[in-house]
Design a protein around this motif. Structure first.
Motif, PDB file in Angstrom:
ATOM      1  N   GLN A  27     -27.797 -49.909  -6.772  1.00 58.78           N
ATOM      2  CA  GLN A  27     -28.076 -51.173  -6.093  1.00 58.78           C
ATOM      3  C   GLN A  27     -29.251 -51.095  -5.119  1.00 58.78           C
ATOM      4  O   GLN A  27     -29.977 -52.081  -4.937  1.00 58.78           O
ATOM      5  CB  GLN A  27     -26.826 -51.688  -5.390  1.00 58.78           C
ATOM      6  CG  GLN A  27     -26.323 -50.816  -4.266  1.00 58.78           C
ATOM      7  CD  GLN A  27     -24.980 -51.249  -3.730  1.00 58.78           C
ATOM      8  OE1 GLN A  27     -24.262 -52.059  -4.326  1.00 58.78           O
ATOM      9  NE2 GLN A  27     -24.600 -50.709  -2.579  1.00 58.78           N
TER      10      GLN A  27
ATOM     11  N   PRO B 106     -24.219 -50.509 -10.881  1.00 59.64           N
ATOM     12  CA  PRO B 106     -23.952 -50.841  -9.484  1.00 59.64           C
ATOM     13  C   PRO B 106     -24.310 -49.724  -8.502  1.00 59.64           C
ATOM     14  O   PRO B 106     -24.742 -50.004  -7.380  1.00 59.64           O
ATOM     15  CB  PRO B 106     -22.454 -51.148  -9.473  1.00 59.64           C
ATOM     16  CG  PRO B 106     -22.166 -51.643 -10.854  1.00 59.64           C
ATOM     17  CD  PRO B 106     -23.064 -50.836 -11.748  1.00 59.64           C
TER      18      PRO B 106
ATOM     19  N   HIS C  36     -20.095 -50.379  -3.879  1.00 61.59           N
ATOM     20  CA  HIS C  36     -21.186 -50.966  -4.658  1.00 61.59           C
ATOM     21  C   HIS C  36     -20.877 -52.424  -4.986  1.00 61.59           C
ATOM     22  O   HIS C  36     -19.774 -52.744  -5.438  1.00 61.59           O
ATOM     23  CB  HIS C  36     -21.405 -50.188  -5.953  1.00 61.59           C
ATOM     24  CG  HIS C  36     -21.719 -48.746  -5.716  1.00 61.59           C
ATOM     25  ND1 HIS C  36     -20.918 -47.738  -6.182  1.00 61.59           N
ATOM     26  CD2 HIS C  36     -22.719 -48.153  -5.022  1.00 61.59           C
ATOM     27  CE1 HIS C  36     -21.422 -46.573  -5.803  1.00 61.59           C
ATOM     28  NE2 HIS C  36     -22.512 -46.803  -5.092  1.00 61.59           N
ATOM     29  N   HIS C  37     -21.865 -53.267  -4.787  1.00 63.19           N
ATOM     30  CA  HIS C  37     -21.707 -54.688  -5.065  1.00 63.19           C
ATOM     31  C   HIS C  37     -21.551 -54.943  -6.565  1.00 63.19           C
ATOM     32  O   HIS C  37     -22.171 -54.284  -7.384  1.00 63.19           O
ATOM     33  CB  HIS C  37     -22.929 -55.463  -4.558  1.00 63.19           C
ATOM     34  CG  HIS C  37     -23.058 -55.452  -3.075  1.00 63.19           C
ATOM     35  ND1 HIS C  37     -22.457 -56.396  -2.277  1.00 63.19           N
ATOM     36  CD2 HIS C  37     -23.704 -54.595  -2.233  1.00 63.19           C
ATOM     37  CE1 HIS C  37     -22.744 -56.144  -1.012  1.00 63.19           C
ATOM     38  NE2 HIS C  37     -23.497 -55.058  -0.961  1.00 63.19           N
TER      39      HIS C  37
ATOM     40  N   TRP D 218     -24.983 -57.659 -13.057  1.00 59.05           N
ATOM     41  CA  TRP D 218     -26.047 -56.723 -13.447  1.00 59.05           C
ATOM     42  C   TRP D 218     -26.646 -57.055 -14.806  1.00 59.05           C
ATOM     43  O   TRP D 218     -27.879 -57.066 -14.946  1.00 59.05           O
ATOM     44  CB  TRP D 218     -25.536 -55.287 -13.360  1.00 59.05           C
ATOM     45  CG  TRP D 218     -25.129 -54.944 -11.951  1.00 59.05           C
ATOM     46  CD1 TRP D 218     -23.846 -54.897 -11.449  1.00 59.05           C
ATOM     47  CD2 TRP D 218     -25.988 -54.672 -10.852  1.00 59.05           C
ATOM     48  NE1 TRP D 218     -23.877 -54.605 -10.113  1.00 59.05           N
ATOM     49  CE2 TRP D 218     -25.180 -54.450  -9.713  1.00 59.05           C
ATOM     50  CE3 TRP D 218     -27.375 -54.586 -10.711  1.00 59.05           C
ATOM     51  CZ2 TRP D 218     -25.709 -54.143  -8.465  1.00 59.05           C
ATOM     52  CZ3 TRP D 218     -27.899 -54.270  -9.459  1.00 59.05           C
ATOM     53  CH2 TRP D 218     -27.069 -54.064  -8.360  1.00 59.05           C
TER      54      TRP D 218
END
Length: 165
Positions: free
Chosen positions: A55, A52, A27-28, A37
């Motif tokens: 996403q 995340p 997850h970015h 975020w």
């Protein structure tokens, strides 16, 4: 790390490269303390703060995420100048293929190195990458002490206003 990308996005956000934590989770901007975020939400890009792991929900809002360099590191300064230049060329190709309205690069130092723009500053850039206007945002990493969450949210908000709904 798989890109969160599709054709015709309003904004394609590009991190510098994945952290080791993000690479492990898939997850970015997943590392605790990363302010991507919260800034995305506080700026009005999303109706609520996404986790995340959520996403892929960005795509329905016309938003996506990629990275300049795919290789995960503990810190972005572990990347070589050659990796950044090569990553910049790869990013330009993705932008040309998917045609987002804006490319937002999260980190002015990486943008300068990847695209040979030594005087670039935070905000809109006079040049395009892959045919899209570029907006440089501060790096949201918790290691970037120059920007607090309110400052990040304001910078993201300026891009949101330019990109529209």
């Amino acid at each position: 790390m798989p890109d969160v990308i599709g054709p015709g996005l309003r904004v394609l956000f590009s991190g510098i490269n994945p952290s080791l934590y993000s690479a492990a989770t898939g997850h970015h901007f997943a590392r605790p303390g990363n302010r991507f975020w919260p800034a995305l939400h506080r700026s009005g890009f999303t109706e609520r703060q996404l986790h995340p792991s959520e996403q892929l929900e960005l795509l329905s809002s016309g938003l996506g995420i990629t990275n300049v360099v795919a290789r995960a590191t503990a810190r972005a300064d572990e990347l070589s100048p050659a990796e950044l230049v090569e990553g910049g060329a790869s990013l330009a190709a993705r932008v040309a293929e998917f045609k987002p309205r804006y490319l937002a690069v999260l980190g002015v130092t990486a943008y300068r190195a990847a695209f040979a723009r030594p005087r670039a500053a935070i905000g809109p850039q006079p040049d395009e990458v892959g045919g899209a206007p570029v907006w440089v945002l501060p790096n949201p990493s918790g290691l970037n002490a120059h920007y607090q969450i309110a400052d990040l949210a304001e910078a993201f908000h300026e891009l949101r206003a330019a990109a529209g709904r």
